[in-house]
Design an enzyme around this catalytic site. Sequence first.
Site, mmCIF file in Angstrom:
data_model
loop_
_atom_site.group_PDB
_atom_site.id
_atom_site.type_symbol
_atom_site.label_atom_id
_atom_site.label_comp_id
_atom_site.label_asym_id
_atom_site.label_seq_id
_atom_site.Cartn_x
_atom_site.Cartn_y
_atom_site.Cartn_z
ATOM 1 C CD GLU A 19 -2.154 1.188 2.745
ATOM 2 O OE1 GLU A 19 -3.337 0.198 3.191
ATOM 3 O OE2 GLU A 19 -2.034 2.079 3.819
ATOM 4 C CB THR A 50 -3.905 5.725 1.292
ATOM 5 O OG1 THR A 50 -3.008 6.423 1.303
ATOM 6 C CG2 THR A 50 -3.345 4.261 2.203
ATOM 7 C CG HIS A 94 -7.402 2.437 0.034
ATOM 8 N ND1 HIS A 94 -6.953 2.344 1.083
ATOM 9 C CD2 HIS A 94 -7.222 1.316 -0.701
ATOM 10 C CE1 HIS A 94 -6.184 1.440 1.296
ATOM 11 N NE2 HIS A 94 -6.266 0.625 0.024
ATOM 12 N NE ARG A 124 -15.904 5.356 10.264
ATOM 13 C CZ ARG A 124 -15.968 5.299 11.673
ATOM 14 N NH1 ARG A 124 -17.082 5.125 12.161
ATOM 15 N NH2 ARG A 124 -14.864 5.443 12.413
ATOM 16 C CG ASP A 126 -9.478 6.693 11.208
ATOM 17 O OD1 ASP A 126 -10.393 5.610 11.672
ATOM 18 O OD2 ASP A 126 -8.403 6.376 10.951
ATOM 19 C CE1 TYR A 179 -9.807 -1.312 11.458
ATOM 20 C CE2 TYR A 179 -11.727 -2.442 10.713
ATOM 21 C CZ TYR A 179 -10.940 -1.387 10.624
ATOM 22 O OH TYR A 179 -11.104 -0.352 9.816
ATOM 23 C CD GLN A 210 -5.442 -1.182 11.147
ATOM 24 O OE1 GLN A 210 -4.482 -1.120 10.653
ATOM 25 N NE2 GLN A 210 -6.150 -0.263 11.324
ATOM 26 C CE LYS A 305 11.203 7.589 4.066
ATOM 27 N NZ LYS A 305 10.867 8.507 3.250
HETATM 28 C C1 LIG Z 1 -6.802 -2.191 4.999
HETATM 29 C C2 LIG Z 1 -7.031 -1.012 5.333
HETATM 30 C C3 LIG Z 1 -7.096 0.120 4.741
HETATM 31 C C4 LIG Z 1 -7.400 1.620 5.056
HETATM 32 N N1 LIG Z 1 -7.116 2.539 4.174
HETATM 33 C C5 LIG Z 1 -7.641 3.847 4.617
HETATM 34 C C6 LIG Z 1 -7.442 4.926 3.839
HETATM 35 O O1 LIG Z 1 -7.048 4.832 2.775
HETATM 36 N N2 LIG Z 1 -7.588 6.499 4.458
HETATM 37 C C7 LIG Z 1 -8.378 6.292 5.730
HETATM 38 O O2 LIG Z 1 -8.798 7.488 6.101
HETATM 39 N N3 LIG Z 1 -8.535 5.144 6.316
HETATM 40 C C8 LIG Z 1 -8.198 4.120 5.976
HETATM 41 N N4 LIG Z 1 -8.302 2.828 6.832
HETATM 42 C C9 LIG Z 1 -8.691 3.057 8.133
HETATM 43 C C10 LIG Z 1 -10.449 3.183 8.336
HETATM 44 O O3 LIG Z 1 -10.895 4.049 7.582
HETATM 45 C C11 LIG Z 1 -10.781 3.412 9.919
HETATM 46 O O4 LIG Z 1 -10.279 2.289 10.467
HETATM 47 C C12 LIG Z 1 -12.240 3.573 10.121
HETATM 48 O O5 LIG Z 1 -12.359 4.217 11.497
HETATM 49 C C13 LIG Z 1 -13.142 2.379 9.842
HETATM 50 O O6 LIG Z 1 -13.092 2.092 8.683
HETATM 51 P P1 LIG Z 1 -14.139 0.711 8.041
HETATM 52 O O7 LIG Z 1 -14.049 0.886 6.566
HETATM 53 O O8 LIG Z 1 -13.791 -0.227 8.668
HETATM 54 O O9 LIG Z 1 -15.640 1.262 8.629
HETATM 55 P P2 LIG Z 1 -16.968 0.387 9.057
HETATM 56 O O10 LIG Z 1 -16.830 -0.971 8.451
HETATM 57 O O11 LIG Z 1 -18.210 1.258 8.562
HETATM 58 O O12 LIG Z 1 -16.953 0.373 10.631
HETATM 59 C C14 LIG Z 1 -16.543 1.474 11.476
HETATM 60 C C15 LIG Z 1 -17.315 1.237 12.927
HETATM 61 O O13 LIG Z 1 -18.502 1.080 12.621
HETATM 62 C C16 LIG Z 1 -19.188 -0.191 13.356
HETATM 63 N N5 LIG Z 1 -20.349 -0.355 12.597
HETATM 64 C C17 LIG Z 1 -20.362 -0.809 11.274
HETATM 65 N N6 LIG Z 1 -21.711 -0.923 10.911
HETATM 66 C C18 LIG Z 1 -22.471 -0.443 11.873
HETATM 67 C C19 LIG Z 1 -23.751 -0.365 12.083
HETATM 68 N N7 LIG Z 1 -24.641 -0.432 11.212
HETATM 69 N N8 LIG Z 1 -24.221 0.251 13.233
HETATM 70 C C20 LIG Z 1 -23.575 0.473 14.213
HETATM 71 N N9 LIG Z 1 -22.087 0.383 14.253
HETATM 72 C C21 LIG Z 1 -21.767 0.041 12.855
HETATM 73 C C22 LIG Z 1 -18.003 -1.149 13.009
HETATM 74 O O14 LIG Z 1 -18.001 -2.336 14.032
HETATM 75 C C23 LIG Z 1 -16.869 -0.174 13.285
HETATM 76 O O15 LIG Z 1 -16.604 -0.178 14.869
HETATM 77 C C24 LIG Z 1 -7.871 1.539 6.361
HETATM 78 C C25 LIG Z 1 -8.137 0.420 7.057
HETATM 79 C C26 LIG Z 1 -7.678 -0.852 6.940
HETATM 80 C C27 LIG Z 1 -7.678 -1.893 7.685
#
Ligand SMILES: Cc1cc2nc3c(=O)[nH]c(=O)nc-3n(C[C@H](O)[C@H](O)[C@H](O)COP(=O)(O)OP(=O)(O)OC[C@H]3O[C@@H](n4cnc5c(N)ncnc54)[C@H](O)[C@@H]3O)c2cc1C
Length: 317
Positions: A19, A50, A94, A124, A126, A179, A210, A305
């Site tokens: 990535e 990303t 992404h 989603r 952060d 996760y 993650q 890097k």
């Molecule tokens: C492989 C990987 C790549 C990433 N790349 C990026 C990137 O490019 N840019 C960036 O900004 N971030 C990135 N992230 C971080 C990610 O955006 C964050 O971890 C974010 O907080 C959660 O994203 P998610 O897609 O897992 O969210 P979701 O799957 O929407 O989950 C978010 C939270 O909401 C909860 N949830 C889901 N559905 C519901 C519901 N219906 N009701 C209540 N709770 C619910 C889940 O349990 C979780 O706690 C990456 C993470 C990973 C693992």
Amino acid sequence: MKVTEHIEKAKGKTLFSFELIPPVKGKSIQELYDNIDPLMEFKPPFIDVTTSREEYVYIDKGGLLEKKVTRMRPGTVGICSSIQHKYHVDTVPHLLCGGFTKEETEYVLVDCHYLGIDNVMALRGDSMKEERYFTPTDGGHCYAKELVEQIRNLSHGQYLHETINSDDNADFCIGVAGYPEKHLEAPSLQTDLKRLKEKVDAGADYVVTQMFFDNQKYFEFVEAAKNLGINVPIIPGIKPVAVKRHLQLLPQVFRIDIPQDLIDAVEACSTNKEVRQVGIEWAIQQSKELKAAGVPVLHYYSMGKSDNIKAIAKEVF
Ligand SMILES: Cc1cc2nc3c(=O)[nH]c(=O)nc-3n(C[C@H](O)[C@H](O)[C@H](O)COP(=O)(O)OP(=O)(O)OC[C@H]3O[C@@H](n4cnc5c(N)ncnc54)[C@H](O)[C@@H]3O)c2cc1C
């Protein structure tokens, strides 16, 4: 080609991928190429790029500070397209819910389709740095599952406001995040896994995890996911520790545990050069065990890097 097609074609052989983070606004894309070049010998079938959330900046207007919102690392889709043309490797941009309306997302998806990008990672995002909790953008999605649904609808010709009888549907392969140590906001790992299942049921084709430093956590996660009926590939995400500060930073930002043996080894180092070597060696051991267990892909978080990723890949692939 789709990520899932690459996995099928490999017939059980573990693939290498990584990535990248777009350069800061104003910096040359050459910086990225310089980090991709040394990794091409390991034949990555796909590379992720990303997307960063927008952030607040303060502009000095003659003594008065004006607050503006900007993206410091733009260009994700453009970078993906450039990489595809230069290296003939598939890319995975992404896409985020946070900071984008559904309309903007549709626009980006149409761009990806015309550029020949077959894969996207639906996330989603952060919360913004200044916010304690994630706040959905007006006109945007709340959860990654909704983003998956929007992307999947396109493959049925269903755009936001109309259904189109098309013979050129954008049939993306969709990745989502998982996760092994649960997402930081989830009340429990089991609840988080149920949310992951919802993403897969909505149309996600594969999961990328993650980072984790204890393979047992990944193995247990995969087992629990299977028990819940999640049958798509679960790709482990590996990040080598690179500086001493990671011991505090990684658990704080990603809510992950670092094994005591790794902590002890890092703490025994007197320079970050030594820490980088410890991180490489730990990641090599992790990677070898995961590969022996038959994981489909080893996906490395390069953080811009490549020297440490190259050192690991040399030992593992
Ligand atoms: C492989 C990987 C790549 C990433 N790349 C990026 C990137 O490019 N840019 C960036 O900004 N971030 C990135 N992230 C971080 C990610 O955006 C964050 O971890 C974010 O907080 C959660 O994203 P998610 O897609 O897992 O969210 P979701 O799957 O929407 O989950 C978010 C939270 O909401 C909860 N949830 C889901 N559905 C519901 C519901 N219906 N009701 C209540 N709770 C619910 C889940 O349990 C979780 O706690 C990456 C993470 C990973 C693992």
